[in-house]
Design a protein around this motif. Structure first.
Motif, PDB file in Angstrom:
ATOM      1  N   VAL A   1       0.851  -1.489  -0.234  1.00  0.00           N
ATOM      2  CA  VAL A   1      -0.573   0.070  -0.192  1.00  0.00           C
ATOM      3  C   VAL A   1       1.129   1.415   0.486  1.00  0.00           C
ATOM      4  N   GLY A   2       0.388   2.010  -0.704  1.00  0.00           N
ATOM      5  CA  GLY A   2       1.258   3.507  -1.159  1.00  0.00           C
ATOM      6  C   GLY A   2       1.312   3.742  -1.948  1.00  0.00           C
ATOM      7  N   SER A   3       0.843   5.648  -1.279  1.00  0.00           N
ATOM      8  CA  SER A   3       1.538   6.470  -2.634  1.00  0.00           C
ATOM      9  C   SER A   3       1.848   6.842  -3.526  1.00  0.00           C
ATOM     10  N   THR A   4       2.281   7.893  -4.899  1.00  0.00           N
ATOM     11  CA  THR A   4       2.768   8.677  -5.091  1.00  0.00           C
ATOM     12  C   THR A   4       3.955   9.206  -4.421  1.00  0.00           C
ATOM     13  N   ILE A   5       4.662  10.669  -4.569  1.00  0.00           N
ATOM     14  CA  ILE A   5       4.458  11.467  -4.340  1.00  0.00           C
ATOM     15  C   ILE A   5       3.628  13.267  -4.744  1.00  0.00           C
TER      16      ILE A   5
END
Length: 319
Positions: free
Chosen positions: A163-167
């Motif tokens: 799980v994670g999002s770009t900057i």
């Protein structure tokens, strides 16, 4: 006696000499013939050998060219085969096949079983483009970076949730979670302890539930593989927490229903030890923009508090 047939001794002698000369000349011509024939055979044989040598020379050149071509091809193959997933030095190590799931995409990854969680994040970065600092990697809880996959007991075919999002996505959020956390901490410092507030006191005064999970004071453990159960909610009813990592959801279950909450929608998680029972905590999940949307859970075993926060919010949120 016939007179015409009589020959003198001189005539006979001359005739014999003539005959010998004819025979001699005949043998000499035959010898010349044989000598000429022999010379022609030698010449033909020499020409045949020359042609054979030329043919063998051409075959040798072709064979050498083919060998050179195969050698070049072999070198090319060797160079091509040396281009792998970037872990040539790990070719002889035991590996595991993993399924990486991120943003509804699935990736196959083969990695040495003695790689650390940090190394796994680097490989995920190469697959997804998601920087390690922005990753929340989960396998039966948040994956520790300092332990190896062998120590975590990851086996072939294991599903790793990311799980994670770009900057850019993080910067686009209007109200970052870390800002909310800072505001909550400031407010907490101004207020009396949560467990002394009237709204919480009425639940805590019921005492510790009989079927609550055991707590270990001062310990920190990963999330268990079973739901956390036996706790109370704000109304005093029994509640259980199930962390569906493969779906990135928190399931809050009661006797009446189960709420499936996306972890990305949870704005904040706050907790506080319960006075007199510091091995247990009271914990709130902020499901909306204000504190009014907090869902309270009481008697959470203290050893799982950090794992819950890391799983729901992700360590990367603090960067």
């Amino acid at each position: 006696m016939f007179p015409e047939c009589q020959l003198s001794s001189c005539s006979v002698e001359s005739l014999c000499l003539n005959l010998q000369e004819i025979v001699h000349n005949h043998h000499g011509d035959a010898g010349c013939f044989h000598a000429l024939a022999g010379s022609e055979e030698v010449i033909m044989e020499g020409e045949a050998k020359t042609k054979l040598a030329e043919t063998l020379g051409e075959d040798a050149e072709k064979s050498e060219a083919e060998n050179t071509s195969h050698t070049d091809a072999g070198n090319s193959t060797t160079q091509d085969s040396s281009i792998s997933n970037g872990d040539d030095s790990d070719d002889n190590q035991e590996r595991v096949d993993l399924k990486i799931i991120w943003n509804k995409n699935k990736y196959d990854l083969k990695i040495p079983v003695d790689s650390t969680g940090a190394k796994l994040k680097e490989r995920i970065h190469s697959l997804t483009g998601l920087p390690p600092a922005m990753q929340k990697v989960m396998y039966k809880g948040l994956l520790p970076e300092d332990k190896t996959l062998r120590e975590i007991k990851i086996t072939n075919g294991a599903k790793i949730m990311v799980v994670g999002s770009t900057i850019n996505d993080v910067l686009a959020v209007n109200t970052p979670k870390e800002v909310i956390q800072q505001e909550v901490k400031v407010d907490e410092n101004k207020k009396e302890p949560l467990c002394r507030q009237k709204q919480h006191r009425k639940v805590l005064d019921k005492g510790k539930p009989d079927d609550i999970m055991p707590a270990i004071k001062g310990a920190k453990e990963r999330l268990p593989t079973v739901p956390l159960s036996g706790m109370f909610n704000k109304s005093g009813g029994k509640v259980r927490l199930t962390f569906k990592l493969e779906q990135d959801q928190l399931w809050i279950g009661t006797k009446e229903r189960t709420e499936k909450v996306p972890m990305g929608s949870i704005k904040n998680v706050v907790s506080e030890p319960i006075e007199g029972h510091e091995d247990y905590h009271m914990m709130a999940f902020q499901l909306g923009p204000t504190e009014a949307s907090q869902y309270w859970v009481y008697w959470v075993p203290g050893q799982f508090v950090d794992a819950i926060k890391d799983t729901v919010l992700g360590k990367w949120q603090y960067f």
